[in-house]
Design an enzyme around this catalytic site. Structure first.
Site, PDB file in Angstrom:
ATOM      1  CB  SER A 114      -0.893   0.034   1.237  1.00 36.94           C
ATOM      2  OG  SER A 114      -0.173   0.525   2.354  1.00 36.94           O
ATOM      3  CG  ASP A 115       1.390   5.832  -1.453  1.00 43.77           C
ATOM      4  OD1 ASP A 115       2.379   5.969  -0.706  1.00 43.77           O
ATOM      5  OD2 ASP A 115       1.184   6.580  -2.431  1.00 43.77           O
ATOM      6  CB  CYS A 116       3.276   5.577   3.440  1.00 42.79           C
ATOM      7  SG  CYS A 116       4.650   4.543   2.903  1.00 42.79           S
TER       8      CYS A 116
END
Ligand SMILES: *[C@@H]1O[C@H](CO)[C@@H](O)[C@H](O)[C@H]1NC(C)=O
Ligand SMILES: *[C@@H]1O[C@H](CO)[C@@H](O)[C@H](O)[C@H]1NC(C)=O
Ligand SMILES: *[C@@H]1O[C@H](CO)[C@@H](O)[C@H](O)[C@H]1NC(C)=O
Ligand SMILES: *[C@@H]1O[C@H](CO)[C@@H](O)[C@H](O)[C@H]1NC(C)=O
Ligand SMILES: *[C@@H]1O[C@H](CO)[C@@H](O)[C@H](O)[C@H]1NC(C)=O
Length: 748
Positions: free
Chosen positions: A270-272
């Site tokens: 996932s993106d952060c």
């Protein structure tokens, strides 16, 4: 709950790598013996054996801490997975993707990927980085306001596909071990940071199936299906109501199933904080009522590893697991994929493993430095030239006023996600090294009125004025879109003042979009160059082009829009096609560019023609029947087109052959044209010619229907060469239309 700690969740905490030599797990005599096969294809990871621990690493298995978050968009970067120092206090900083996108040179991009991954691997082997890197960023640059557009190769999905293919090939290497794992990001339809109260954390991108299949997803199809990238990052935004990291239509139906991205070593990260923002967090999607439910939904949708940055709290899967928000089987699969990815990257190989010998001597090599310079030279675009360029500036009696915010500000040239370069050659330093007499004056960036007196007095002492302006990555950056694409007022006033002195002015722009219309009406602005973010040797490259040491041949990888575009096209409107007062997006649909996609001038003239004999007609059914060996019918080759390019001027130069298709076939409305093939020719000598063989596939001829299917339609096709068109060839396709890629329909 022993299993839970193996989730990437806990492994994304801040970890200082072991310095002075990494501790690699031993598969030949340690506890992992027998669990890892030498074929690197299957690792029956004993998830039940994993001790419950929030500490990174699993000593029982001999696993040291692993930080998944490593960045290398255009060189090994500063970020939490990477520790700089000692012999590793610098790494080659190439131009940003927007500049290498302008080079239209796949071999160059592959070499850059190879150089970056070699340095990244050397950092990793020395305990200063890990084995996966969150690069490349291949979202098409849809809107000129986007703060992160410069991280991408440009606006065209076909260019981004080709760029991604070359870069991933370079990063991962030929196998069987990956030099490092590349991560194509951000899946999908991510290209907005903040537009009023809409932010990337809550934006619901409403995208038609046609635009999704035709525009937003092809670079990811390339990464997943064709380049077999090790990892894909899901994005912050939602797509048609479902946040990307919990979107099983995107992650499972399209990415994994439709694109056959099913190797056990391929994982989604996932993106952060994307998972945090799809739960009940303030400012987020509020797609789920709790963080636990968000974690469960993401895992079940197929997001294997959740990056946690700074917002919210660290993802904790235990409550989600005990509430049965995801299954043991899902967890096992997520763990398996991530660790198989690391197996594929050789983390568990012994000291004689492939790439294990790379170290400090492989970083900042002369070859990498030369490549960084060449990449910048290849990507610089000559937008306007009334004949002043190239210009000899080092003759005695010539002095040059170098004015503007990035004339001697070295770190401006790098852009976002940068590391420390071995050197930063800004334009003033480069000019001095070339023996040019310079009068340097700094200039404003965003300041709306600036004192022009020093610039004017420097200009008065000089024969030529070079203005270095545009925007930088404090203006366009992550979390920050622009609202205007006009030249900043203070800079425009400065250029107008300098252009009124009766001396020739050359403007060198960095950054992405600014509307040059007001400059084009100033007769003393004799030339305009665009350099994007040219990297560690960008100043040298710019001065090489200006003085004719190198010849410009880059082409714009974006449409340069007029500033009125931002009021005509709402940022949040994802549609590509025009309708009513909505002008449409990209060169395929937008008609009134200041400088069009593909624009780029030279120091010489070229004559371009299609070699005679290209067939005038083809049968669709014969084309398909004769296609043997292509895994997917859109990859079936179409006969290549030989294009003869003669240099009719007086200077040696590269030339990029651009081949666009146009025609009225398939579903209306018809695009103005679509790039279908390109090839860069090198060093075409005056009086000589070279032949570029344009290679393409049936997929390059297809159009996408409203259901997202790629279809080969009967009709008359015209291949238009160059921008503007300088030659063309037409041919027809007959027979029944054929679906090359049947698109899975979204859930009702
Ligand atoms: C993997 O390792 C575990 C623990 O060391 C062991 O119990 C298991 O039998 C091993 N699996 C294989 C396939 O060898
Ligand atoms: C001046 O510049 C030219 C290229 O423009 C170069 O060939 C020449 O060596 C330079 N001369 C000096 C004295 O630096
Ligand atoms: C290109 O050709 C045009 C006329 O055909 C001429 O005016 C121009 O000077 C040439 N440019 C170069 C760089 O040779
Ligand atoms: C892709 O997956 C589909 C469905 O599993 C399968 O029918 C097809 O053969 C696969 N294609 C390739 C090239 O692997
Ligand atoms: C294609 O070339 C022909 C002949 O050179 C010309 O008449 C025609 O206008 C061109 N068509 C396009 C679409 O440029």
């Amino acid at each position: 709950m022993a299993q839970l700690s193996l989730l990437g969740l806990v492994l994304t905490t801040v970890v200082t790598p072991v310095l002075g030599g990494v501790k690699y797990p031993d598969c030949t005599s340690g506890p992992l013996k027998g669990n890892l096969t030498t074929t690197l294809t299957y690792c029956p990871f004993p998830s039940a054996d994993i001790p419950p621990s929030n500490a990174p690493g699993f000593s029982k298995l001999g696993l040291s801490a692993y930080q998944w978050w490593n960045e290398a968009l255009h060189g090994v970067a500063h970020n939490r997975g990477i520790s700089w120092g000692g012999q590793f206090n610098a790494a080659t900083q190439f131009p940003q993707a927007i500049t290498t996108g302008a080079a239209f040179d796949d071999a160059l991009v592959e070499q850059i990927g190879t150089a970056i991954s070699t340095e990244a691997r050397a950092f990793a082997n020395s305990g200063r980085a890990h084995l996966d890197f969150w690069t490349p960023d291949v979202n098409p640059f849809r809107d000129p306001r986007w703060g992160r557009g410069h991280e991408t190769p440009g606006e065209d999905p076909f260019v981004n596909k080709r760029w991604a293919a070359a870069f991933v090939r370079g990063m991962q290497g030929p196998g069987p071990t990956h030099r490092v794992v590349a991560t194509c990001k951000h899946f999908a339809a991510y290209d907005l940071e903040n537009s009023g109260s809409t932010t990337r954390f809550n934006f619901n991108a409403k995208v038609s199936t046609q635009d999704l299949a035709e525009y937003y997803l092809p670079p990811f199809q390339q990464c997943a299906r064709d380049s077999k990238v090790g990892s894909i990052m899901c994005s912050y935004n939602a797509v048609n109501g479902v946040p990307a990291c919990a979107n099983s239509y995107l992650i499972d139906t399209i990415l994994r199933k439709h694109w056959n991205w099913t190797d056990e070593n391929q994982y989604v990260v996932s993106d952060c904080d994307a998972v945090y923002y799809l739960g009940n967090a303030n400012g987020g999607h509020r797609y789920k009522s709790s963080y636990a439910a968000a974690i469960g939904a993401s895992l079940e949708a197929g997001c294997d590893n959740m990056c946690w940055a700074t917002d919210g709290t660290q993802p904790n899967a235990a409550p989600a697991f005990s509430s049965k928000l995801f299954s043991q089987e899902t967890l096992d699969k997520a763990i398996l994929r991530q660790y198989q990815g690391l197996v594929k990257a050789g983390l568990f190989d012994g000291p004689n493993g492939m790439y294990r010998k790379l170290g400090a001597p492989d970083v900042n090599t002369q070859a990498a430095k030369d490549l960084a310079l060449r990449a910048a030279q290849e990507g610089i675009v000559l937008l306007k030239n009334n004949g002043i360029l190239p210009i000899a500036l080092n003759s005695s009696g010539t002095s040059v006023a170098m004015v503007g915010f990035w004339a001697n500000t070295a770190d401006k040239m790098l852009g976002g996600y940068s590391g420390s370069p071995p050197f930063n050659h800004d334009p003033v330093a480069a000019a001095k090294a070339m023996g040019i007499t310079t009068n340097f004056v700094n200039g404003p960036l965003t300041q709306s009125s600036a004192d022009t007196s020093s610039a004017v007095s420097a200009a008065q002492k000089s024969n030529v004025i070079i203005y270095f302006g545009g925007i930088d990555n404090t203006v366009e950056k992550e979390s920050q879109d622009r609202t205007s694409i006009s030249w900043p007022a203070g800079q425009l006033a400065m250029i107008q003042k300098l252009a009124g002195l009766g001396k020739p002015v050359i403007v060198v722009k960095m950054g992405t979009h600014v509307d040059d219309t007001p400059l084009l009406s100033l007769p003393n602005v004799k030339a305009i160059l665009w350099a994007g973010y040219p990297g560690q040797d960008g100043g040298t490259a710019v001065m090489d082009i200006i003085t004719g040491v190198a010849a410009p041949a880059g082409r714009l990888p974006v449409t340069m829009y007029p500033s009125s575009f931002t009021s005509q096209a709402p940022y949040t409107n994802m549609a590509l096609r025009p309708s009513g007062s909505y002008p449409g997006r990209t060169y395929r649909w937008f008609k009134d560019a200041v400088f069009p996609f593909g624009h780029g001038l030279h120091y010489t003239n070229f004559s371009v023609s299609v070699a005679s004999g290209f067939p005038a007609s083809f049968s669709i059914q014969d084309l398909l029947a004769s296609c043997k060996g292509a895994a997917y019918s859109d990859l079936c080759p179409f006969p290549s087109v030989p294009v003869v390019v003669a240099n009719t001027g007086s200077r040696l130069s590269d030339y990029v052959v651009l081949g666009f298709l146009a025609g009225q076939y398939g579903p209306a409305p018809y695009p103005i044209k679509t790039l279908a093939a390109y090839k860069r020719l090198f060093a075409v000598a005056p009086g000589q010619s070279q032949t570029a063989v344009l290679e393409w596939t049936l997929g390059n001829l297809a159009r996408v229907d409203e259901r997202g299917n790629s279809v080969l339609y009967p009709g008359t096709y015209t291949l238009l060469l160059d921008q503007p068109t300088v030659a063309n060839v037409s041919f027809s396709l007959s027979g029944a239309e054929a679906v090359l890629d049947k698109w899975p329909q979204p859930p009702a």
